[in-house]
Design a protein around this motif. Structure first.
Motif, PDB file in Angstrom:
ATOM      1  N   ASP A 534      15.259  -3.605 -11.625  1.00  0.00           N
ATOM      2  CA  ASP A 534      15.748  -2.297 -12.058  1.00  0.00           C
ATOM      3  C   ASP A 534      14.860  -1.185 -11.512  1.00  0.00           C
ATOM      4  OD1 ASP A 534      13.515  -2.809 -13.559  1.00  0.00           O
ATOM      5  OD2 ASP A 534      14.394  -2.270 -15.482  1.00  0.00           O
ATOM      6  N   TYR A 535      14.210  -1.480 -10.407  1.00  0.00           N
ATOM      7  CA  TYR A 535      13.376  -0.506  -9.708  1.00  0.00           C
ATOM      8  C   TYR A 535      13.701  -0.569  -8.222  1.00  0.00           C
ATOM      9  CZ  TYR A 535      10.802  -4.907  -9.167  1.00  0.00           C
ATOM     10  OH  TYR A 535      10.472  -6.214  -8.914  1.00  0.00           O
ATOM     11  N   ASP A 536      13.218   0.377  -7.476  1.00  0.00           N
ATOM     12  CA  ASP A 536      13.464   0.444  -6.031  1.00  0.00           C
ATOM     13  C   ASP A 536      12.499  -0.507  -5.327  1.00  0.00           C
ATOM     14  OD1 ASP A 536      13.840   1.056  -3.373  1.00  0.00           O
ATOM     15  OD2 ASP A 536      13.978   3.221  -3.704  1.00  0.00           O
ATOM     16  N   ASN A 537      13.028  -1.617  -4.832  1.00  0.00           N
ATOM     17  CA  ASN A 537      12.169  -2.614  -4.188  1.00  0.00           C
ATOM     18  C   ASN A 537      11.558  -2.097  -2.887  1.00  0.00           C
ATOM     19  OD1 ASN A 537      11.180  -5.226  -4.814  1.00  0.00           O
ATOM     20  ND2 ASN A 537      12.306  -6.073  -3.075  1.00  0.00           N
ATOM     21  N   LYS A 538      12.166  -1.059  -2.327  1.00  0.00           N
ATOM     22  CA  LYS A 538      11.596  -0.448  -1.122  1.00  0.00           C
ATOM     23  C   LYS A 538      10.237   0.168  -1.440  1.00  0.00           C
ATOM     24  CE  LYS A 538      12.514   3.061   2.431  1.00  0.00           C
ATOM     25  NZ  LYS A 538      13.460   4.120   2.891  1.00  0.00           N
ATOM     26  N   ILE A 539      10.136   0.824  -2.590  1.00  0.00           N
ATOM     27  CA  ILE A 539       8.864   1.416  -3.005  1.00  0.00           C
ATOM     28  C   ILE A 539       7.834   0.322  -3.264  1.00  0.00           C
ATOM     29  CG2 ILE A 539       7.727   2.766  -4.820  1.00  0.00           C
ATOM     30  CD1 ILE A 539      10.294   4.345  -5.144  1.00  0.00           C
ATOM     31  N   LEU A 540       8.296  -0.794  -3.836  1.00  0.00           N
ATOM     32  CA  LEU A 540       7.378  -1.906  -4.067  1.00  0.00           C
ATOM     33  C   LEU A 540       6.885  -2.479  -2.745  1.00  0.00           C
ATOM     34  CD1 LEU A 540       6.209  -3.432  -6.532  1.00  0.00           C
ATOM     35  CD2 LEU A 540       7.911  -5.216  -6.089  1.00  0.00           C
ATOM     36  N   GLY A 541       7.761  -2.511  -1.736  1.00  0.00           N
ATOM     37  CA  GLY A 541       7.345  -2.972  -0.409  1.00  0.00           C
ATOM     38  C   GLY A 541       6.306  -2.058   0.206  1.00  0.00           C
ATOM     39  N   GLU A 542       6.454  -0.762   0.007  1.00  0.00           N
ATOM     40  CA  GLU A 542       5.459   0.187   0.498  1.00  0.00           C
ATOM     41  C   GLU A 542       4.131  -0.019  -0.216  1.00  0.00           C
ATOM     42  OE1 GLU A 542       7.395   3.859  -0.291  1.00  0.00           O
ATOM     43  OE2 GLU A 542       8.761   3.728   1.433  1.00  0.00           O
ATOM     44  N   ALA A 543       4.194  -0.358  -1.505  1.00  0.00           N
ATOM     45  CA  ALA A 543       2.973  -0.645  -2.257  1.00  0.00           C
ATOM     46  C   ALA A 543       2.269  -1.867  -1.688  1.00  0.00           C
ATOM     47  CB  ALA A 543       3.304  -0.858  -3.733  1.00  0.00           C
ATOM     48  N   LEU A 544       3.046  -2.896  -1.364  1.00  0.00           N
ATOM     49  CA  LEU A 544       2.452  -4.099  -0.777  1.00  0.00           C
ATOM     50  C   LEU A 544       1.851  -3.794   0.591  1.00  0.00           C
ATOM     51  CD1 LEU A 544       1.840  -7.104  -0.667  1.00  0.00           C
ATOM     52  CD2 LEU A 544       4.221  -7.513   0.020  1.00  0.00           C
ATOM     53  N   ASP A 545       2.549  -3.014   1.390  1.00  0.00           N
ATOM     54  CA  ASP A 545       2.035  -2.630   2.701  1.00  0.00           C
ATOM     55  C   ASP A 545       0.694  -1.903   2.560  1.00  0.00           C
ATOM     56  OD1 ASP A 545       2.313  -2.266   5.614  1.00  0.00           O
ATOM     57  OD2 ASP A 545       2.575  -0.157   5.110  1.00  0.00           O
ATOM     58  N   ASN A 546       0.611  -0.985   1.606  1.00  0.00           N
ATOM     59  CA  ASN A 546      -0.636  -0.258   1.379  1.00  0.00           C
ATOM     60  C   ASN A 546      -1.743  -1.180   0.885  1.00  0.00           C
ATOM     61  OD1 ASN A 546      -0.200   2.520   2.091  1.00  0.00           O
ATOM     62  ND2 ASN A 546       1.183   2.696   0.340  1.00  0.00           N
ATOM     63  N   LEU A 547      -1.388  -2.114   0.020  1.00  0.00           N
ATOM     64  CA  LEU A 547      -2.407  -3.026  -0.498  1.00  0.00           C
ATOM     65  C   LEU A 547      -2.950  -3.924   0.614  1.00  0.00           C
ATOM     66  CD1 LEU A 547      -3.752  -3.602  -3.234  1.00  0.00           C
ATOM     67  CD2 LEU A 547      -2.135  -5.496  -3.538  1.00  0.00           C
ATOM     68  N   LEU A 548      -2.072  -4.366   1.511  1.00  0.00           N
ATOM     69  CA  LEU A 548      -2.516  -5.206   2.626  1.00  0.00           C
ATOM     70  C   LEU A 548      -3.414  -4.437   3.599  1.00  0.00           C
ATOM     71  CD1 LEU A 548       0.786  -7.174   3.320  1.00  0.00           C
ATOM     72  CD2 LEU A 548      -1.351  -8.113   2.411  1.00  0.00           C
ATOM     73  N   LYS A 549      -3.254  -3.135   3.656  1.00  0.00           N
ATOM     74  CA  LYS A 549      -4.099  -2.326   4.536  1.00  0.00           C
ATOM     75  C   LYS A 549      -5.551  -2.276   4.065  1.00  0.00           C
ATOM     76  CE  LYS A 549      -0.386   0.672   6.281  1.00  0.00           C
ATOM     77  NZ  LYS A 549       0.225   2.025   6.232  1.00  0.00           N
ATOM     78  N   CYS A 550      -5.808  -2.719   2.860  1.00  0.00           N
ATOM     79  CA  CYS A 550      -7.182  -2.748   2.335  1.00  0.00           C
ATOM     80  C   CYS A 550      -7.883  -4.067   2.643  1.00  0.00           C
ATOM     81  CB  CYS A 550      -7.182  -2.580   0.811  1.00  0.00           C
ATOM     82  SG  CYS A 550      -6.253  -1.198   0.183  1.00  0.00           S
ATOM     83  N   SER A 551      -7.212  -4.957   3.339  1.00  0.00           N
ATOM     84  CA  SER A 551      -7.729  -6.322   3.451  1.00  0.00           C
ATOM     85  C   SER A 551      -9.077  -6.409   4.152  1.00  0.00           C
ATOM     86  CB  SER A 551      -6.707  -7.220   4.163  1.00  0.00           C
ATOM     87  OG  SER A 551      -6.447  -6.740   5.469  1.00  0.00           O
ATOM     88  N   ASN A 552      -9.310  -5.579   5.159  1.00  0.00           N
ATOM     89  CA  ASN A 552     -10.609  -5.640   5.835  1.00  0.00           C
ATOM     90  C   ASN A 552     -11.762  -5.350   4.884  1.00  0.00           C
ATOM     91  OD1 ASN A 552      -9.493  -6.315   8.293  1.00  0.00           O
ATOM     92  ND2 ASN A 552      -9.387  -4.199   9.028  1.00  0.00           N
ATOM     93  N   GLN A 553     -11.529  -4.463   3.935  1.00  0.00           N
ATOM     94  CA  GLN A 553     -12.581  -4.070   3.005  1.00  0.00           C
ATOM     95  C   GLN A 553     -12.671  -5.006   1.797  1.00  0.00           C
ATOM     96  OE1 GLN A 553     -12.163  -0.056   1.566  1.00  0.00           O
ATOM     97  NE2 GLN A 553     -14.247   0.025   0.766  1.00  0.00           N
ATOM     98  N   PHE A 554     -11.534  -5.522   1.330  1.00  0.00           N
ATOM     99  CA  PHE A 554     -11.535  -6.236   0.051  1.00  0.00           C
ATOM    100  C   PHE A 554     -11.159  -7.712   0.148  1.00  0.00           C
ATOM    101  CE2 PHE A 554     -10.123  -1.881  -1.705  1.00  0.00           C
ATOM    102  CZ  PHE A 554     -11.448  -1.472  -1.867  1.00  0.00           C
ATOM    103  N   LYS A 555     -10.962  -8.245   1.338  1.00  0.00           N
ATOM    104  CA  LYS A 555     -10.369  -9.570   1.476  1.00  0.00           C
ATOM    105  C   LYS A 555     -11.152 -10.685   0.791  1.00  0.00           C
ATOM    106  CE  LYS A 555     -12.488 -10.318   6.058  1.00  0.00           C
ATOM    107  NZ  LYS A 555     -12.190 -10.546   7.477  1.00  0.00           N
ATOM    108  N   ASN A 556     -12.453 -10.486   0.552  1.00  0.00           N
ATOM    109  CA  ASN A 556     -13.255 -11.531  -0.075  1.00  0.00           C
ATOM    110  C   ASN A 556     -13.323 -11.406  -1.595  1.00  0.00           C
ATOM    111  OD1 ASN A 556     -13.939 -12.779   2.403  1.00  0.00           O
ATOM    112  ND2 ASN A 556     -15.542 -11.258   2.746  1.00  0.00           N
ATOM    113  N   LEU A 557     -12.688 -10.384  -2.148  1.00  0.00           N
ATOM    114  CA  LEU A 557     -12.694 -10.184  -3.594  1.00  0.00           C
ATOM    115  C   LEU A 557     -11.611 -11.033  -4.244  1.00  0.00           C
ATOM    116  CD1 LEU A 557     -13.091  -6.308  -3.965  1.00  0.00           C
ATOM    117  CD2 LEU A 557     -14.871  -8.052  -4.126  1.00  0.00           C
ATOM    118  N   ASP A 558     -11.998 -11.781  -5.254  1.00  0.00           N
ATOM    119  CA  ASP A 558     -11.044 -12.635  -5.951  1.00  0.00           C
ATOM    120  C   ASP A 558      -9.952 -11.809  -6.620  1.00  0.00           C
ATOM    121  OD1 ASP A 558     -10.449 -15.434  -6.886  1.00  0.00           O
ATOM    122  OD2 ASP A 558     -10.641 -14.462  -8.828  1.00  0.00           O
TER     123      ASP A 558
END
Length: 752
Positions: A534-558
């Motif tokens: 009941d939400y816009d999955n496109k916005i959720l996809g953008e959230a995932l894209d943004n979260l993945l962009k942090c991987s170089n900095q946070f990839k080792n954090l559990d």
């Protein structure tokens, strides 16, 4: 003269030292409660911070106003935390970790990264809580979340509760030991007791009077081990200053009690909403009711002590025989009397779920007033369980003078979904605090059936225990992200703002149609997985894209790894619904080639879910089953516990007669690695084979016989013994990136 004075001084010093030493010895023999609380807080800090716990000093101090508080200041190079009890001190530590160190200790994970030199407050920071009682747990949590927990799990949970200000936890582990002793004393045979007690995964519904015997018989070793476990739980909770809630007698008895007491007045409830036959309750007017109730409290107190608070839920999703106010008043009075006869200080703690569940067809004002009014106001506390969505206090006049606690429920059945409308939680709590009609409002709490998938919800709600005002949600989420990953990051902030607009702006537990019993989608049916977001999955996809962009900095954090996998899982979930619509269209058009193409995509997605979820321990079926089996001492015990572990998350009940299915089937479904390939894929392949055959023969596919065979297969699956991995496999970040890129074009095509 100097010699005499000098020796006198030495003598006085020696006498002082001797007296001090003896005083210390006496203190060791008779430990002070304050010493116990302090030592337990220091031990908690050691578990959470290891050697860095030496940087903190804790001090118990009472305040004249009687409110729970903590104060954070400095003492030399260390941090001094004062508080009026162990919970307050632990909460002060947690406050410092979040506010000063961008660290986080959540209900499922943690990110602790203290600087070499701790930041000291410029001036003492003092925080009070406006909530006298802070409640935690739902009766069902003891199945869907904690069925197989050992002391290690419980110890961490109690640490988290203390650090979040919880002082009023439900503590009903090990009740089966009490019931065994009670029914032995009443003359029941071991066989009669075995037929009554349910298996480990079903204990909550036995305590609430919904079922008998399912998943049993309960082995003696389980009963003894959980008696010891409960004693450990209670000791730790009490040592930290908590007030645990135990259980009381509600009238639920074995049917076989008639064989010992043939004159006992029994009432059989109607079928539970899940399709189970009625259980038996003793009439509150029967003298045996008082005898059992008193005996239960006495036996329980012998085993576990008491803090005088008792949980008793007489009408969990079943209605009494009569709606006559006089009958209801007598029943309530009898239940309370059975507690108070054994413990004059007894206070009845009641879940108000039944008032929401049957408010339109049974529990009207006369009935509720009769039930609650029969017990003195200071002898009953009401738990408004689903306060963030359905605040019952508004419809029931704040429970007519009874003290009551506002709760967040959020999760049903332990379903794997990102959900929980944080803004509603904030708004509804504000409504309570500002309402002139809130009555005897007494506290805040959480009553989730499962808390393994959305730590942000627990952090948000319990953070409000110590906040002066209900926080702005958007501002709070920014601080949460900085604590979760240790520092601010613009992409992480945008990612969580996107989640706040979608999954955390939804109370719907959106899952994936892949986890449903196979069949074409029917808009007239209700699905356990709520597969349409009941939400816009496109916005959720953008959230995932943004979260993945942090991987170089946070990839080792559990914490980061968990969030990435969780969000990827949620983002992919609607694909099952989109593709089942395409499959139906191909079937209707008799387009076999298109059907086979979409079928291949569907199967590949199921397998990919297993690959993705295999990267995180939280999503492994193997861990759930292996922890269940560890409780067994014999092969037969391990097999029984494995059946319980498998059945509760699939068929739930036992019925598999032709054309008849338990209402609770799939109620507690899980998106776990192992479930997709061993359970869902097998069923979907059978569905695909049958539909493909029908297409080739130009026949119509009939779902009815498929459902019959499917139900029997599900029953057989619960008795299987195949082994599943118990350790994660693969890189969670790399696998998430791969899945995101692989399915992005499909999801974008179908998203709003």
């Amino acid at each position: 003269m100097r010699y005499i004075i000098k020796n006198s001084v030495i003598l006085i010093v020696l006498l002082f030292a001797f007296c001090k030493s003896n005083a210390g010895d006496r203190a060791k023999k008779q430990p002070d409660k304050n010493d116990t609380e302090l030592s337990n807080v220091y031990s908690l800090a050691k578990r959470v911070l290891e050697n860095r716990s030496n940087d903190f000093v804790f001090q118990l101090e009472k305040k004249a106003n009687g409110k729970d508080f903590f104060e954070i200041s400095k003492i030399g190079k260390k941090i001094l935390i004062k508080g009026n009890n162990g919970v307050s001190l632990a909460s002060g530590l947690n406050w410092y970790l979040k506010k000063y160190c961008n660290s986080q200790f959540t209900v499922i994970d943690q990110h602790i990264a203290l600087p070499a030199i701790l930041t000291q407050p410029l001036s003492p920071e003092v925080m009070y809580t406006k909530f006298n009682k802070r409640y935690f747990f739902n009766v069902c949590t003891f199945s869907y979340t904690m069925a197989w927990w050992d002391w290690k799990d419980w110890e961490r949970q109690i640490d988290w509760m203390a650090m979040n200000g919880i002082n009023f936890p439900l503590a009903i582990t090990g009740q089966e030991a009490v019931w065994t002793e009670v029914y032995k004393a009443l003359g029941l045979s071991q066989k009669q007791i075995d037929n009554f007690l349910v298996g480990p995964a079903y204990l909550p519904w036995s305590w609430m009077g919904n079922i008998d015997g399912l998943g049993g018989p309960l082995p003696k070793s389980w009963i003894e081990k959980h008696k010891v476990l409960e004693q450990k739980i209670l000791k730790r909770e009490r040592d930290l200053g908590m007030t645990p809630i135990l259980q009381a007698f509600t009238g639920h008895v074995p049917e076989s009690i008639k064989e010992i007491y043939p004159n006992a007045k029994l009432h059989q409830t109607g079928n539970w909403s899940a399709g189970f036959g009625g259980t038996y309750f003793l009439d509150p007017s029967d003298t045996l009711f008082q005898r059992i109730g008193k005996l239960f409290i006495q036996k329980q107190t012998e085993m576990y002590g008491t803090d005088h608070y008792y949980s008793a839920d007489c009408f969990n999703e079943v209605n009494p025989d009569s709606n006559d106010p006089g009958f209801l008043s007598n029943m309530s009075r009898s239940v309370y009397k059975s507690m108070a006869t054994a413990d004059p200080k007894a206070v009845w703690v009641m879940q108000a779920w039944f008032l929401y569940y049957s408010i339109d067809n049974f529990w009207r004002e006369p009935q509720v007033k009769a039930l609650l009014g029969a017990v003195p106001n200071d002898k009953m506390i009401i738990l408004d369980l689903w306060g963030e969505v359905h605040p019952v206090w508004k419809k029931q006049s704040a429970f007519y003078g009874k003290p009551w606690i506002w709760n967040v429920l959020q999760n049903f059945g332990g379903r794997t979904s990102m959900s929980g409308r944080l803004q509603d939680m904030a708004t509804n709590l504000k409504d309570v605090l500002s309402s002139p009609d809130k009555g005897n409002f007494s506290g805040i709490g959480m009553a989730m059936e499962y808390f393994g998938n959305d730590p942000v919800v627990q952090e948000f709600v319990m953070n409000m225990v110590w906040e002066k005002d209900v926080p702005d949600v958007k501002q709070w989420i920014g601080n949460y992200v900085a604590d979760r990953y240790g520092k601010k990051n613009e992409f992480a902030r945008k990612a969580w703002q996107g989640m706040l607009e979608t999954v955390y702006n939804s109370n719907k537990q959106t899952g994936t149609f892949l986890c449903e019993r196979p069949g074409f989608y029917n808009s007239k049916l209700a699905y356990r997985t709520s597969p349409i977001p009941d939400y816009d999955n496109k916005i959720l996809g953008e959230a995932l894209d943004n979260l993945l962009k942090c991987s170089n900095q946070f990839k080792n954090l559990d914490t980061y790894q968990f969030d990435v996998v969780n969000l990827t899982r949620q983002y992919l979930s609607p694909l099952g619904y989109y593709w089942i619509l395409q499959l139906k269209d191909a079937y209707d058009r008799r387009d076999l080639d298109r059907f086979l193409k979409i079928k291949a995509q569907f199967i590949e997605l199921i397998k990919d879910f297993d690959v993705l979820l295999s990267t995180r321990k939280e999503y492994l079926l193997g861990r759930w089953i292996s922890t269940a089996k560890k409780w067994g001492d014999t092969r037969s015990e391990k097999d029984l516990y494995e059946w319980n572990a498998r059945n509760i998350i699939t068929l739930w009940g036992e019925k598999c007669t032709e054309g008849q299915f338990d209402d609770l089937n799939n109620y507690a479904y899980k998106q776990w690695a192992g479930m997709f390939t061993s359970y869902h894929l097998v069923q979907w392949n059978k569905f695909f084979d049958e539909v493909e055959t029908a297409l080739k023969k130009n026949e119509n596919w009939d779902r009815a016989p498929f459902l019959d065979s499917s139900c029997q297969w599900e029953k057989n699956w619960s008795s299987q013994k195949n082994i599943f991995p118990t350790k994660p496999q693969g890189d969670p970040i790399e696998v998430s990136k791969r899945m995101y890129q692989k399915y992005l074009s499909f999801i974008v095509k179908y998203s709003k």
